[in-house]
Structure formats: C-alpha cells, structure tokens
Design an enzyme around this catalytic site. Sequence first.
Site, short mmCIF file in Angstrom:
data_model
loop_
_atom_site.label_atom_id
_atom_site.label_comp_id
_atom_site.label_asym_id
_atom_site.label_seq_id
_atom_site.Cartn_x
_atom_site.Cartn_y
_atom_site.Cartn_z
N LYS A 44 -8.94 -60.43 10.58
CA LYS A 44 -10.01 -61.38 10.41
C LYS A 44 -9.70 -62.70 11.11
CE LYS A 44 -10.40 -59.64 5.73
NZ LYS A 44 -10.21 -60.03 4.32
N GLY A 45 -8.45 -62.94 11.40
CA GLY A 45 -7.99 -64.28 11.79
C GLY A 45 -8.69 -64.89 12.99
N GLU A 100 -6.91 -63.26 20.20
CA GLU A 100 -6.07 -63.34 19.01
C GLU A 100 -6.04 -64.75 18.47
OE1 GLU A 100 -4.36 -61.70 16.93
OE2 GLU A 100 -3.36 -59.94 17.81
N ASP A 101 -5.86 -64.88 17.16
CA ASP A 101 -5.66 -66.19 16.55
C ASP A 101 -4.23 -66.68 16.81
OD1 ASP A 101 -4.78 -64.06 15.01
OD2 ASP A 101 -5.39 -64.92 13.09
N ASP A 104 2.88 -63.84 16.68
CA ASP A 104 4.14 -64.18 16.02
C ASP A 104 5.22 -63.22 16.52
OD1 ASP A 104 6.05 -65.01 14.18
OD2 ASP A 104 5.05 -64.17 12.44
N LYS A 132 3.46 -68.38 18.70
CA LYS A 132 4.61 -68.80 17.86
C LYS A 132 5.79 -67.92 18.22
CE LYS A 132 4.45 -68.13 13.22
NZ LYS A 132 4.11 -68.39 11.79
N PHE A 153 4.32 -72.17 9.26
CA PHE A 153 3.20 -71.33 8.83
C PHE A 153 1.94 -72.17 8.77
CE2 PHE A 153 0.49 -68.70 6.24
CZ PHE A 153 0.75 -67.44 6.76
N ASP A 160 -5.20 -67.40 7.55
CA ASP A 160 -5.11 -67.44 6.09
C ASP A 160 -3.68 -67.39 5.57
OD1 ASP A 160 -4.62 -64.64 6.76
OD2 ASP A 160 -4.78 -64.28 4.62
N ARG A 166 -9.13 -69.81 5.26
CA ARG A 166 -9.67 -69.43 6.57
C ARG A 166 -10.78 -70.39 7.01
NH1 ARG A 166 -7.79 -64.37 8.05
NH2 ARG A 166 -7.45 -62.87 6.37
P1 IMP Z 1 2.58 -60.41 14.73
O1 IMP Z 1 2.25 -58.94 14.79
O2 IMP Z 1 3.90 -60.67 14.06
O3 IMP Z 1 2.49 -61.09 16.08
O4 IMP Z 1 1.59 -61.03 13.73
C1 IMP Z 1 0.42 -61.57 14.04
C2 IMP Z 1 -0.36 -61.77 12.76
O5 IMP Z 1 0.45 -62.32 11.70
C3 IMP Z 1 -1.46 -62.77 12.99
O6 IMP Z 1 -2.62 -62.16 13.48
C4 IMP Z 1 -1.63 -63.34 11.61
O7 IMP Z 1 -2.48 -62.51 10.86
C5 IMP Z 1 -0.26 -63.30 11.00
N1 IMP Z 1 0.41 -64.60 11.13
C6 IMP Z 1 1.54 -64.88 11.83
N2 IMP Z 1 1.87 -66.16 11.74
C7 IMP Z 1 0.92 -66.74 10.96
C8 IMP Z 1 0.69 -68.09 10.51
O8 IMP Z 1 1.44 -69.05 10.78
N3 IMP Z 1 -0.40 -68.27 9.74
C9 IMP Z 1 -1.28 -67.27 9.41
N4 IMP Z 1 -1.10 -66.01 9.82
C10 IMP Z 1 -0.02 -65.75 10.59
MG MG Z 2 -4.55 -61.90 14.23
#
Ligand code: IMP
Ligand code: MG
Length: 184
Positions: A44-45, A100-101, A104, A132, A153, A160, A166
């Site tokens: 949803k982000g 993408e939002d 990480d 990030k 974070f 969220d 959100r």
């Molecule tokens: P990844 O697969 O580790 O890159 O994760 C990405 C997802 O983790 C994002 O789409 C978010 O849903 C969540 N996420 C990672 N960091 C944050 C943050 O600082 N705030 C909120 N959601 C996060």
């Molecule tokens: Mg996302």
Amino acid sequence: MIVPHHTLTVFLSRHQIATAVARLAAAIRRDYGDASPLLVGTLKGAFVFLADLARALDGKVQVDFVQISSYGSDTASSGQVTLLRDLPTEIGGRDVLVVEDIIDSGQSAAFLLRHLAARHPASLRLCTLVDKPAHRHEPVVIDYKGFTIDDVFIVGYGMDWNEHYRHLPDICRLHLEQPQKGEG
Ligand code: IMP
Ligand code: MG
C-alpha cells in the site's frame, strides 16, 4: 493491540516532497518522451506517491498496482516476500516503471523486478521516493530516486507503522520511547 509510546518529528516536509516529485516527473518525462509508460505502484505504501507522480508527469501514463508483503517485525522487513496481488495487465512490449515508496533491504523491489521481467516488457525501470541503503542486501538498480536517507524509520505520505500514519502529508520520523521503570 497496545501501541508503544512514541513520538513523531517531521523528517521530509510536504514542500520538500513536492519539489522531489516535480524533479522526478521531469526526469521521467524527459526519458520517456511521448511514450505512455505503465506506472506499477506497490501497495500500500506507494499509493500517495504514485498519485502525485502520475499527475506531475504531464502527459499520458497508465496506472496499475501490485501488492507485495514482506513479513517481519514492525520496523524491519523479514525478507520473506509474498505477492498478495499480481498485475492483471498484459505487459509484454510495454514500458513499465515500478513506483516504490521506500527501498530498504532491496528484497521486495528485486523480487518484483524479477517477476515482471519474466513477462517481457519492452523496458523495465525502478523509481523510488526514498532509498534507505543501510541494510541493502539485494542489490537493485534505482533509475529515479527522490531522497537517500540514513537508517531511520519513517511514516507518512503512504508509509506506515503497523498501518498507522499513512495519511500524514509530511514524512515523519518515528521515535520509539523506552517504557519508564514501573510502567507498562
Ligand atoms: P525491503 O524489501 O526491505 O526493501 O522493504 C521495503 C518495504 O519495507 C517498504 O515497501 C516498506 O513497506 C517497508 N519499510 C522499510 N523501511 C520502512 C520505513 O522506514 N517506514 C515504513 N516502511 C518501511
Ligand atoms: Mg513498498
């Protein structure tokens, strides 16, 4: 569920976000020209970012969504990526731009790019509002990036913390407070 004590501080203001969205939209439109890319937002982000980006793009685009979930603790993703909603659209021969939002670990984006590449789009690129990189362990090439941040974070503008916040127009940093002795 009991919500732990926490505070929020503005981390990226709505004005900083708007400036970044305009810059990204201009770069994307420059690259795609008259083509009509398919923006694929990750629910949803990315719903707020995609809504603003699509309107800033000044020209034809199409929009769809996928939902991926990486289960883990409330402020760290686990690496177990599941596709909760696949793309119903045929993307063979299309110019696909994943929106993408935040990226990480990189696992969600890497998984999604592999999944979409297998369906033979004409082109496949990645745009994220926030990068990030502190815990990146799946390398991903990011074509368009709004901000690079340290390991904090953040919530708001679609993102969220356990489904909270959100709706916030600014991106805020979440500060978790240790419970005081005798409390809780
Ligand atoms: P990844 O697969 O580790 O890159 O994760 C990405 C997802 O983790 C994002 O789409 C978010 O849903 C969540 N996420 C990672 N960091 C944050 C943050 O600082 N705030 C909120 N959601 C996060
Ligand atoms: Mg996302």
